[in-house]
Design a protein around this motif. Structure first.
Motif, PDB file in Angstrom:
ATOM      1  N   HIS A 112      67.538 -46.897  40.082  1.00  0.00           N
ATOM      2  CA  HIS A 112      68.074 -48.080  41.330  1.00  0.00           C
ATOM      3  C   HIS A 112      69.279 -48.785  40.669  1.00  0.00           C
ATOM      4  O   HIS A 112      69.778 -49.699  41.124  1.00  0.00           O
ATOM      5  CB  HIS A 112      66.952 -49.096  40.890  1.00  0.00           C
ATOM      6  CG  HIS A 112      65.545 -48.890  41.580  1.00  0.00           C
ATOM      7  ND1 HIS A 112      65.411 -48.767  42.821  1.00  0.00           N
ATOM      8  CD2 HIS A 112      64.646 -48.304  41.006  1.00  0.00           C
ATOM      9  CE1 HIS A 112      63.913 -48.421  43.115  1.00  0.00           C
ATOM     10  NE2 HIS A 112      63.493 -48.077  41.931  1.00  0.00           N
ATOM     11  N   THR A 133      62.560 -55.989  46.829  1.00  0.00           N
ATOM     12  CA  THR A 133      63.399 -56.074  48.102  1.00  0.00           C
ATOM     13  C   THR A 133      63.457 -55.165  49.040  1.00  0.00           C
ATOM     14  O   THR A 133      63.419 -54.969  50.101  1.00  0.00           O
ATOM     15  CB  THR A 133      64.899 -56.629  47.408  1.00  0.00           C
ATOM     16  OG1 THR A 133      64.650 -57.893  46.437  1.00  0.00           O
ATOM     17  CG2 THR A 133      65.722 -56.664  48.338  1.00  0.00           C
ATOM     18  N   LYS A 134      63.306 -53.858  48.323  1.00  0.00           N
ATOM     19  CA  LYS A 134      63.345 -52.665  49.258  1.00  0.00           C
ATOM     20  C   LYS A 134      62.197 -52.315  49.890  1.00  0.00           C
ATOM     21  O   LYS A 134      62.197 -52.027  50.852  1.00  0.00           O
ATOM     22  CB  LYS A 134      63.641 -51.658  48.055  1.00  0.00           C
ATOM     23  CG  LYS A 134      65.050 -51.382  47.571  1.00  0.00           C
ATOM     24  CD  LYS A 134      65.311 -50.118  46.446  1.00  0.00           C
ATOM     25  CE  LYS A 134      66.858 -50.223  46.104  1.00  0.00           C
ATOM     26  NZ  LYS A 134      66.930 -49.060  45.136  1.00  0.00           N
ATOM     27  N   LEU A 135      61.182 -52.798  49.384  1.00  0.00           N
ATOM     28  CA  LEU A 135      59.717 -52.645  49.942  1.00  0.00           C
ATOM     29  C   LEU A 135      59.688 -53.474  51.173  1.00  0.00           C
ATOM     30  O   LEU A 135      59.184 -53.165  52.160  1.00  0.00           O
ATOM     31  CB  LEU A 135      58.549 -52.901  48.849  1.00  0.00           C
ATOM     32  CG  LEU A 135      58.315 -51.577  48.096  1.00  0.00           C
ATOM     33  CD1 LEU A 135      57.301 -52.041  47.062  1.00  0.00           C
ATOM     34  CD2 LEU A 135      57.419 -50.528  48.751  1.00  0.00           C
ATOM     35  N   ASP A 137      62.246 -54.412  52.851  1.00  0.00           N
ATOM     36  CA  ASP A 137      63.147 -54.079  53.781  1.00  0.00           C
ATOM     37  C   ASP A 137      62.542 -53.278  55.065  1.00  0.00           C
ATOM     38  O   ASP A 137      61.797 -52.327  54.718  1.00  0.00           O
ATOM     39  CB  ASP A 137      64.338 -53.376  53.501  1.00  0.00           C
ATOM     40  CG  ASP A 137      65.440 -53.228  54.335  1.00  0.00           C
ATOM     41  OD1 ASP A 137      65.181 -53.071  55.502  1.00  0.00           O
ATOM     42  OD2 ASP A 137      66.363 -52.747  53.825  1.00  0.00           O
ATOM     43  N   GLN A 138      62.487 -53.836  56.360  1.00  0.00           N
ATOM     44  CA  GLN A 138      61.834 -52.955  57.274  1.00  0.00           C
ATOM     45  C   GLN A 138      62.437 -51.680  57.587  1.00  0.00           C
ATOM     46  O   GLN A 138      61.865 -50.738  58.282  1.00  0.00           O
ATOM     47  CB  GLN A 138      61.804 -53.943  58.559  1.00  0.00           C
ATOM     48  CG  GLN A 138      61.109 -54.971  58.329  1.00  0.00           C
ATOM     49  CD  GLN A 138      59.682 -55.002  58.408  1.00  0.00           C
ATOM     50  OE1 GLN A 138      58.841 -54.227  58.766  1.00  0.00           O
ATOM     51  NE2 GLN A 138      58.964 -55.905  57.590  1.00  0.00           N
ATOM     52  N   CYS A 139      63.543 -51.467  57.171  1.00  0.00           N
ATOM     53  CA  CYS A 139      64.376 -50.101  57.345  1.00  0.00           C
ATOM     54  C   CYS A 139      63.851 -49.033  56.302  1.00  0.00           C
ATOM     55  O   CYS A 139      64.415 -47.817  56.528  1.00  0.00           O
ATOM     56  CB  CYS A 139      65.947 -50.323  57.363  1.00  0.00           C
ATOM     57  SG  CYS A 139      66.664 -51.236  58.613  1.00  0.00           S
ATOM     58  N   THR A 140      63.048 -49.313  55.331  1.00  0.00           N
ATOM     59  CA  THR A 140      62.890 -48.432  54.214  1.00  0.00           C
ATOM     60  C   THR A 140      61.624 -47.388  55.010  1.00  0.00           C
ATOM     61  O   THR A 140      60.560 -48.006  55.421  1.00  0.00           O
ATOM     62  CB  THR A 140      62.039 -49.001  53.048  1.00  0.00           C
ATOM     63  OG1 THR A 140      63.441 -50.113  52.532  1.00  0.00           O
ATOM     64  CG2 THR A 140      61.531 -48.298  51.917  1.00  0.00           C
ATOM     65  N   SER A 144      59.707 -43.407  51.325  1.00  0.00           N
ATOM     66  CA  SER A 144      60.554 -43.947  50.173  1.00  0.00           C
ATOM     67  C   SER A 144      59.654 -45.138  49.931  1.00  0.00           C
ATOM     68  O   SER A 144      59.594 -45.589  48.421  1.00  0.00           O
ATOM     69  CB  SER A 144      61.836 -44.617  50.804  1.00  0.00           C
ATOM     70  OG  SER A 144      62.637 -43.692  50.948  1.00  0.00           O
ATOM     71  N   ARG A 145      58.792 -45.773  50.608  1.00  0.00           N
ATOM     72  CA  ARG A 145      57.769 -46.735  50.088  1.00  0.00           C
ATOM     73  C   ARG A 145      56.844 -46.292  49.136  1.00  0.00           C
ATOM     74  O   ARG A 145      56.441 -46.881  48.129  1.00  0.00           O
ATOM     75  CB  ARG A 145      57.017 -47.426  51.440  1.00  0.00           C
ATOM     76  CG  ARG A 145      58.106 -48.300  52.370  1.00  0.00           C
ATOM     77  CD  ARG A 145      57.234 -48.765  53.568  1.00  0.00           C
ATOM     78  NE  ARG A 145      58.053 -49.429  54.393  1.00  0.00           N
ATOM     79  CZ  ARG A 145      58.416 -50.656  54.249  1.00  0.00           C
ATOM     80  NH1 ARG A 145      58.129 -51.321  53.162  1.00  0.00           N
ATOM     81  NH2 ARG A 145      59.323 -51.081  55.135  1.00  0.00           N
ATOM     82  N   LEU A 148      58.719 -46.081  45.759  1.00  0.00           N
ATOM     83  CA  LEU A 148      58.966 -47.444  45.418  1.00  0.00           C
ATOM     84  C   LEU A 148      57.818 -48.248  44.610  1.00  0.00           C
ATOM     85  O   LEU A 148      57.428 -49.008  43.875  1.00  0.00           O
ATOM     86  CB  LEU A 148      59.301 -48.445  46.370  1.00  0.00           C
ATOM     87  CG  LEU A 148      60.865 -48.100  47.113  1.00  0.00           C
ATOM     88  CD1 LEU A 148      61.120 -48.590  48.247  1.00  0.00           C
ATOM     89  CD2 LEU A 148      61.930 -48.490  45.812  1.00  0.00           C
TER      90      LEU A 148
END
Length: 260
Positions: A112, A133-135, A137-140, A144-145, A148
């Motif tokens: 990260h 924060t990345k989780l 994010d609707q664009c992830t 990737s989830r 994460l």
């Protein structure tokens, strides 16, 4: 003493309250020390048998309690080493724990692009904030989830390991409170119970320390510095009384632990 890092919630609330108040705000460090009134040994031995069965061993009631605890701790730590390294290591348990913590956290920080902070709890907090924060994010993307979420789980393991120094029972005739405390945590983490069993009656002594002034000066690390001051004072109070039990306020705020 087992290290239960106090989380920053209490300090954050105190600082927020101080900023809204016109009066002086302080935090009172509080230590709770306990002693067993009755002998918990029979209950400890019963739990040890369950722990040994969980790791596919036969119960070994003929061995000394501390020897059984150490053996279970070695086995659990070895399993974690196999999970992360692919093989188990040899050597003093404290060194192995520190190596595994560093291996886990530095790998996640590199993934990260984070600079390591000065303590394991703060490193884990930084990792969690970044990953969450990345989780959120609707664009992830879904793939990737999944990764994460695995990173969150691994950061949690790092904090779990940090909570055990690995030599908590390495003294002559460790007190029964220290033995029972170790069994309590292993029961929660290895047997996956919500809370450890009530073994027998205990007495408790509550001691209040010198008040800590809550500053309203805005800085990035004000919450962390107040938390560290609280933890330091609580540990002083605990050790002043003999140091047989970990600070209960810290225990209630920390994650569970999975290795010795």
């Amino acid at each position: 003493m087992n290290r239960y890092p106090i989380r920053e919630g209490a300090a954050a609330i105190a600082i927020a309250a101080a900023r809204r108040s016109e009066r002086r705000a302080v935090v009172i460090p509080t230590a709770i020390r306990y002693r067993y009134v009755d002998d918990p040994t029979p209950h400890i031995e019963q739990t040890l048998g369950l722990l040994e069965q969980r790791i596919l061993w036969r119960p070994r009631p003929g061995l000394p309690i501390v020897e059984r605890i150490r053996a279970i701790g070695e086995a659990v730590l070895g399993l974690k080493e196999v999970e992360f390294y692919g093989h188990s290591l040899h050597g003093p348990m404290p060194d192995r724990i520190q190596r595994l913590i560093e291996f886990i956290l530095s790998k996640l920080e590199a993934a990260h692009q984070l600079e390591p902070l000065e303590s394991v709890p703060r490193r884990v907090k930084q990792l969690r904030q970044t990953v969450l924060t990345k989780l959120h994010d609707q664009c992830t993307p879904p793939d990737s989830r999944t990764e994460l979420q695995r990173h969150l789980d691994e950061a949690f393991v790092g904090l779990q390991l940090f909570s055990y120094p690995g030599d908590y029972l390495d003294i002559d005739s460790p007190p029964i409170e220290r033995i029972a405390e170790t069994i309590d945590k292993m029961e929660e983490d290895v047997l996956q119970t919500k809370t450890a069993s009530i073994r027998c009656r205990r007495s408790a002594t509550i001691e209040f320390g010198e008040a800590l002034e809550v500053t309203t000066t805005k800085s990035r690390d004000s919450t962390s510095r107040l938390t560290e001051a609280i933890e330091s004072r609580v540990l002083e109070l605990i050790m002043k009384g003999g140091g047989n039990a970990a600070p209960q306020a810290a225990r209630n705020q920390t994650s569970k632990v999975s290795g010795l």
